[in-house]
Design a protein around this motif. Structure first.
Motif, PDB file in Angstrom:
ATOM      1  N   HIS A 265     -16.302  80.579   6.728  1.00 12.84           N
ATOM      2  CA  HIS A 265     -15.174  79.891   7.360  1.00 12.84           C
ATOM      3  C   HIS A 265     -14.407  80.802   8.320  1.00 12.84           C
ATOM      4  O   HIS A 265     -13.577  80.314   9.098  1.00 12.84           O
ATOM      5  N   LEU A 266     -14.687  82.106   8.295  1.00 13.06           N
ATOM      6  CA  LEU A 266     -13.959  83.056   9.146  1.00 13.06           C
ATOM      7  C   LEU A 266     -14.650  83.296  10.486  1.00 13.06           C
ATOM      8  O   LEU A 266     -14.163  84.090  11.296  1.00 13.06           O
ATOM      9  N   LEU A 267     -15.761  82.606  10.747  1.00 17.70           N
ATOM     10  CA  LEU A 267     -16.600  82.934  11.900  1.00 17.70           C
ATOM     11  C   LEU A 267     -16.311  82.101  13.149  1.00 17.70           C
ATOM     12  O   LEU A 267     -17.021  82.210  14.147  1.00 17.70           O
ATOM     13  N   GLY A 268     -15.274  81.236  13.097  1.00 13.28           N
ATOM     14  CA  GLY A 268     -14.832  80.542  14.298  1.00 13.28           C
ATOM     15  C   GLY A 268     -15.614  79.304  14.661  1.00 13.28           C
ATOM     16  O   GLY A 268     -15.406  78.719  15.730  1.00 13.28           O
ATOM     17  N   ASN A 269     -16.501  78.875  13.780  1.00 17.71           N
ATOM     18  CA  ASN A 269     -17.382  77.739  14.073  1.00 17.71           C
ATOM     19  C   ASN A 269     -17.680  77.011  12.773  1.00 17.71           C
ATOM     20  O   ASN A 269     -17.853  77.639  11.728  1.00 17.71           O
ATOM     21  N   MET A 270     -17.726  75.692  12.811  1.00 17.43           N
ATOM     22  CA  MET A 270     -17.889  74.892  11.598  1.00 17.43           C
ATOM     23  C   MET A 270     -19.147  75.263  10.822  1.00 17.43           C
ATOM     24  O   MET A 270     -19.189  75.182   9.594  1.00 17.43           O
ATOM     25  N   TRP A 271     -20.183  75.689  11.515  1.00 26.55           N
ATOM     26  CA  TRP A 271     -21.467  75.945  10.851  1.00 26.55           C
ATOM     27  C   TRP A 271     -21.825  77.426  10.820  1.00 26.55           C
ATOM     28  O   TRP A 271     -22.890  77.785  10.335  1.00 26.55           O
ATOM     29  N   GLY A 272     -20.973  78.265  11.365  1.00 26.50           N
ATOM     30  CA  GLY A 272     -21.287  79.688  11.412  1.00 26.50           C
ATOM     31  C   GLY A 272     -22.492  79.990  12.275  1.00 26.50           C
ATOM     32  O   GLY A 272     -23.146  81.010  12.102  1.00 26.50           O
ATOM     33  N   GLN A 273     -22.775  79.121  13.240  1.00 28.60           N
ATOM     34  CA  GLN A 273     -23.967  79.307  14.075  1.00 28.60           C
ATOM     35  C   GLN A 273     -23.665  80.127  15.321  1.00 28.60           C
ATOM     36  O   GLN A 273     -24.562  80.713  15.916  1.00 28.60           O
ATOM     37  N   SER A 274     -22.420  80.135  15.747  1.00 29.12           N
ATOM     38  CA  SER A 274     -21.993  80.921  16.896  1.00 29.12           C
ATOM     39  C   SER A 274     -20.651  81.540  16.545  1.00 29.12           C
ATOM     40  O   SER A 274     -19.763  80.853  16.043  1.00 29.12           O
ATOM     41  N   TRP A 275     -20.495  82.818  16.829  1.00 30.45           N
ATOM     42  CA  TRP A 275     -19.296  83.536  16.401  1.00 30.45           C
ATOM     43  C   TRP A 275     -18.399  83.938  17.568  1.00 30.45           C
ATOM     44  O   TRP A 275     -17.481  84.747  17.406  1.00 30.45           O
ATOM     45  N   HIS A 276     -18.645  83.394  18.740  1.00 36.07           N
ATOM     46  CA  HIS A 276     -17.931  83.895  19.923  1.00 36.07           C
ATOM     47  C   HIS A 276     -16.432  83.628  19.879  1.00 36.07           C
ATOM     48  O   HIS A 276     -15.659  84.321  20.541  1.00 36.07           O
ATOM     49  N   ASN A 277     -16.000  82.650  19.095  1.00 31.04           N
ATOM     50  CA  ASN A 277     -14.567  82.340  19.045  1.00 31.04           C
ATOM     51  C   ASN A 277     -13.738  83.417  18.359  1.00 31.04           C
ATOM     52  O   ASN A 277     -12.508  83.421  18.479  1.00 31.04           O
ATOM     53  N   ILE A 278     -14.391  84.315  17.621  1.00 31.21           N
ATOM     54  CA  ILE A 278     -13.629  85.384  16.961  1.00 31.21           C
ATOM     55  C   ILE A 278     -13.739  86.706  17.715  1.00 31.21           C
ATOM     56  O   ILE A 278     -13.275  87.742  17.233  1.00 31.21           O
ATOM     57  N   GLY A 279     -14.318  86.665  18.889  1.00 26.26           N
ATOM     58  CA  GLY A 279     -14.509  87.893  19.652  1.00 26.26           C
ATOM     59  C   GLY A 279     -13.215  88.535  20.117  1.00 26.26           C
ATOM     60  O   GLY A 279     -13.183  89.723  20.441  1.00 26.26           O
ATOM     61  N   ASP A 280     -12.116  87.771  20.131  1.00 22.60           N
ATOM     62  CA  ASP A 280     -10.871  88.281  20.700  1.00 22.60           C
ATOM     63  C   ASP A 280     -10.313  89.490  19.959  1.00 22.60           C
ATOM     64  O   ASP A 280      -9.639  90.327  20.558  1.00 22.60           O
ATOM     65  N   PHE A 281     -10.581  89.599  18.643  1.00 29.31           N
ATOM     66  CA  PHE A 281     -10.003  90.730  17.917  1.00 29.31           C
ATOM     67  C   PHE A 281     -11.040  91.780  17.500  1.00 29.31           C
ATOM     68  O   PHE A 281     -10.768  92.632  16.663  1.00 29.31           O
ATOM     69  N   MET A 282     -12.202  91.743  18.129  1.00 28.80           N
ATOM     70  CA  MET A 282     -13.212  92.751  17.789  1.00 28.80           C
ATOM     71  C   MET A 282     -14.024  93.215  18.993  1.00 28.80           C
ATOM     72  O   MET A 282     -15.125  93.725  18.857  1.00 28.80           O
ATOM     73  N   LEU A 283     -13.484  93.053  20.186  1.00 30.35           N
ATOM     74  CA  LEU A 283     -14.190  93.502  21.385  1.00 30.35           C
ATOM     75  C   LEU A 283     -14.425  95.007  21.342  1.00 30.35           C
ATOM     76  O   LEU A 283     -13.587  95.758  20.825  1.00 30.35           O
ATOM     77  N   PRO A 284     -15.514  95.483  21.905  1.00 28.65           N
ATOM     78  CA  PRO A 284     -15.757  96.929  21.952  1.00 28.65           C
ATOM     79  C   PRO A 284     -14.610  97.694  22.612  1.00 28.65           C
ATOM     80  O   PRO A 284     -14.221  98.769  22.161  1.00 28.65           O
ATOM     81  N   TYR A 285     -14.058  97.108  23.674  1.00 31.98           N
ATOM     82  CA  TYR A 285     -12.946  97.744  24.382  1.00 31.98           C
ATOM     83  C   TYR A 285     -11.790  96.745  24.477  1.00 31.98           C
ATOM     84  O   TYR A 285     -11.609  96.068  25.497  1.00 31.98           O
ATOM     85  N   PRO A 286     -10.990  96.646  23.412  1.00 27.94           N
ATOM     86  CA  PRO A 286      -9.944  95.613  23.355  1.00 27.94           C
ATOM     87  C   PRO A 286      -8.841  95.784  24.391  1.00 27.94           C
ATOM     88  O   PRO A 286      -8.164  94.808  24.738  1.00 27.94           O
ATOM     89  N   ASP A 287      -8.657  96.985  24.905  1.00 31.12           N
ATOM     90  CA  ASP A 287      -7.578  97.215  25.867  1.00 31.12           C
ATOM     91  C   ASP A 287      -7.983  96.885  27.299  1.00 31.12           C
ATOM     92  O   ASP A 287      -7.133  96.891  28.198  1.00 31.12           O
ATOM     93  N   VAL A 288      -9.251  96.618  27.509  1.00 29.43           N
ATOM     94  CA  VAL A 288      -9.716  96.261  28.852  1.00 29.43           C
ATOM     95  C   VAL A 288      -9.375  94.795  29.110  1.00 29.43           C
ATOM     96  O   VAL A 288      -9.665  93.926  28.279  1.00 29.43           O
ATOM     97  N   VAL A 289      -8.758  94.527  30.232  1.00 30.26           N
ATOM     98  CA  VAL A 289      -8.365  93.154  30.563  1.00 30.26           C
ATOM     99  C   VAL A 289      -9.614  92.276  30.656  1.00 30.26           C
ATOM    100  O   VAL A 289     -10.567  92.598  31.378  1.00 30.26           O
ATOM    101  N   ASP A 290      -9.587  91.195  29.922  1.00 35.60           N
ATOM    102  CA  ASP A 290     -10.759  90.328  29.827  1.00 35.60           C
ATOM    103  C   ASP A 290     -10.684  89.211  30.861  1.00 35.60           C
ATOM    104  O   ASP A 290      -9.594  88.779  31.255  1.00 35.60           O
ATOM    105  N   ASN A 291     -11.844  88.750  31.302  1.00 42.59           N
ATOM    106  CA  ASN A 291     -11.903  87.565  32.151  1.00 42.59           C
ATOM    107  C   ASN A 291     -11.877  86.337  31.245  1.00 42.59           C
ATOM    108  O   ASN A 291     -12.840  86.079  30.523  1.00 42.59           O
ATOM    109  N   ASP A 292     -10.783  85.619  31.241  1.00 43.35           N
ATOM    110  CA  ASP A 292     -10.651  84.430  30.394  1.00 43.35           C
ATOM    111  C   ASP A 292     -11.067  83.212  31.209  1.00 43.35           C
ATOM    112  O   ASP A 292     -10.292  82.695  32.031  1.00 43.35           O
ATOM    113  N   LEU A 293     -12.314  82.761  30.999  1.00 42.65           N
ATOM    114  CA  LEU A 293     -12.853  81.659  31.796  1.00 42.65           C
ATOM    115  C   LEU A 293     -12.066  80.376  31.565  1.00 42.65           C
ATOM    116  O   LEU A 293     -11.774  79.635  32.517  1.00 42.65           O
TER     117      LEU A 293
END
Length: 641
Positions: A265-293
């Motif tokens: 339930h912590l993986l950002g997706n109902m089925w745990g099939q894609s985890w991209h929704n939780i990427g915001d707090f675990m990016l390799p370089y969190p201080d780098v300004v991200d392109n928010d599409l």
């Protein structure tokens, strides 16, 4: 007097010539028969697709009744055609295309069932789809008696909560209640579905539905090929799994164990099939300004229509086709406010060579921007093979169909392409930003792989009888743990039916196609990027993950040639048109993510993060009563008592 040996030889020759003449005459008759049958099939498919669309876009009893009635009529026509096909000696035909055409018609599918059982099977699938599509739950802390508030549906409400909330209790509530709303209601229906589906498979001379599904791949060794691909990819998955678990443990504490499976339930997706929704707090370089599409799309006033127009422009730029006027007139690109529909995004071919549509409850988000390109990839495939006989109007295999839109999306998601669209504003890529982007894409692509594989592993064993109905749910979680390293947030029992929480399970849609797609889309991407002059092996100036084939007609024309084939040739021949290879190969995806894998390995070593997982502490048993006993006794691991 002629020698005896000569007379025997002459008789044999005359017999062969007579036989050949007979076969030639039968082939001539067969072609005429197929010409008529093709028109009938086209007409039937059009009627049925219209009925299916009417129901999927407006879930009423009348539309369901009409859908089932037309499906029964079409099935009757298909069965009559199937019986006539069986009267031809088509396996002896000299023309391989003619043989292939007859072979396609020789497998009838569920229409082989007696009429009442056919209707019953379709009704069961439609009922499960309706349960899934109409399911609503209450917000945390509310009850059904609270009325108006208890109207949270999967799309968009629950999907958005799972994507954005970081409250573990709220996430657990949504995860559990969604499955409570769907699973128990579908369980008995699903058992009936399995029995009827297997009966149809046997009528088509397959041992069960799993063999029927696998037959489309035209290779008795196909299961082993898929297993080999997974083994090739597993080391990459283990690295991203270890890193994500470490970061989740930092955020949520002891509800995430150091060495166990990840709570799903912590993986950002109902089925745990894609985890991209939780990427915001675990990016390799969190201080780098991200392109928010998503933010940029909204800032630039994108609408659902503008998203799809942008997707269309990409396909046109590589010399593929624009969408016909009917596409824009008849597609459903936003969720209607006045009726219930099946919101699961889908592309539709109406088999009249001109009517193609998409049904998608589009929101202006980066995810839906990419989904729009994926769905339009299906439409582009439909358009390119529309002049094939109707039985060849399908992907070379079903994984090909799923791969095309995602292949395009690999270019679309590149910062190079988004910069061309004005959706990224920096003039040059920052290497740290590039790695962040690769990581986010890995949270969609790499993490999906075991899920895409195990979905049908579970169903193959269900259909074959290896997994009995009493073990459906526990076997499901056994596979989720074994391949994905995930676990449910709460203990489960066989009174739950968690597989039904995924649309493709209850909708009778094979899923292996998505695993295949996630492998071959990178194989295709690498080849087309080479043709476009945008990628060279071992050239750091032209890495695979930065390629964008937008506006490159050399790559587009190669793709177009393959799409136009449909399924008229075995899939290895279609593969060869693009890649020069006849086998699936995971080295493309491994090469694409090589910089990320190197970084993950270094980071996991630095963090002393455990790679792999120990058995889950959660339990899965037959009944709630057994579950209570197991919890009292502190039973560990998934036990099928």
């Amino acid at each position: 007097m002629l020698p005896k040996i000569f007379i025997i030889g002459l008789i044999h020759l005359l017999t062969v010539l007579a036989k050949d003449a007979s076969i030639e005459e039968e082939e001539y008759e067969a072609r005429n028969f197929l010409a008529v049958l093709n028109k009938q099939t086209e007409k039937d498919n059009n009627r049925l697709t219209k009925a299916n669309w009417a129901y999927a876009s407006n879930l009423t009893e009348n539309n369901l009744k009409n859908q089932l009635a037309i499906a029964a009529e079409v099935a009757k026509n298909e069965k009559e055609a199937w019986q006539r096909v069986g009267q031809y000696n088509w396996k002896s035909f000299s023309d391989p295309s003619l043989r292939r055409h007859f072979q396609k018609y020789s497998v009838l599918g569920t229409s082989a069932l007696p009429e009442e059982k056919f209707k019953q099977l379709n009704k069961i699938i439609s009922d499960m789809e309706a349960i899934y599509s109409k399911a609503k739950i209450c917000p945390r802390g509310k009850k059904e008696t609270d009325g108006e508030e208890c109207k949270l549906g999967l799309e968009p409400e629950l999907t958005n909560i799972l994507a954005k909330s970081r409250d573990s209790e709220e996430l657990k509530h949504v995860w559990v209640e969604w499955r409570n709303a769907v699973g128990p209601k579908c369980r008995s229906l699903y058992e009936q579905y399995v029995n009827l589906s297997n009966e149809a498979a046997r009528l088509n001379n397959f041992s069960d539905t799993s063999q029927y599904w696998l037959d489309d791949y035209e290779d008795p060794d196909f299961k082993n090929q898929i297993q080999s691909l997974w083994e090739q990819l597993n080391p990459l998955y283990l690295q991203i799994h270890a890193y994500v678990r470490f970061k989740l443990r930092e955020k949520y504490g002891d509800i995430v164990t150091e060495k166990g499976p990840i709570p799903m339930h912590l993986l950002g997706n109902m089925w745990g099939q894609s985890w991209h929704n939780i990427g915001d707090f675990m990016l390799p370089y969190p201080d780098v300004v991200d392109n928010d599409l998503t933010e940029e799309l909204r800032k630039q006033n994108y609408t659902a229509t503008k998203i799809f127009r942008t997707a269309e422009e990409f396909f046109k730029s590589i010399n593929l086709s624009e969408m016909p006027d009917t596409f824009w007139q008849r597609s459903i690109l936003e969720k209607p406010a006045d009726r219930e529909i099946v919101c699961h995004a889908s592309a539709w071919d109406f088999y009249d060579q001109k009517d193609f549509r998409i049904k998608q409850c589009t929101e202006v988000t980066g995810e839906h921007f990419i989904t729009a390109h994926h769905e339009m990839g299906h439409i582009e495939y439909f358009i390119q093979y529309k002049d094939q006989p109707v039985k060849f109007r399908e992907g070379a295999n079903d994984g090909f169909h799923e791969a095309i839109g995602d292949l395009i999306a690999l270019s679309v998601e590149s910062t190079k392409h988004l910069r061309k669209l004005g959706l990224v504003h920096n003039e040059k890529d920052d290497p740290k930003q590039v790695l962040n982007h690769l990581f986010k894409l890995g949270l969609s692509k790499i993490t999906f792989l075991p899920f895409g594989y195990l979905m049908d592993l579970w169903r193959w064993d269900v259909f074959s009888g290896k997994t009995k109905p009493d073990d459906y749910n526990c076997k499901w979680w056994e596979l989720r743990e074994k391949y994905q390293g995930v676990e449910p947030p709460v203990d489960r029992s066989e009174e739950d039916f968690d597989p039904a929480g995924k649309y493709h399970i209850i909708a009778d849609v094979p899923y292996l196609r998505y695993f295949i797609s996630f492998v071959i889309q990178f194989q295709f991407h690498r080849s087309l990027c080479e043709k476009a002059g945008q990628y060279e092996p071992n050239n750091l100036e032209k890495p695979l993950h930065e390629c964008d084939i937008y506006q490159n007609q050399v790559a587009g024309n190669t793709l177009k040639q393959m799409l136009a084939m449909g399924s008229s040739k075995p899939w290895p021949q279609a593969m060869e048109v693009i890649t020069g290879q006849r086998r699936m190969d995971a080295s493309g995806i491994l090469e694409y993510f090589k910089p990320l894998q190197t970084w993950l390995e270094q980071e996991n070593k630095k963090n002393n993060a455990h790679v792999g997982w120990e058995p889950s502490k959660k339990v899965c048993v037959r009944t709630r009563q057994e579950l209570n006993e197991a919890q009292k006794n502190n039973t560990t691991a998934f036990s099928q008592t």
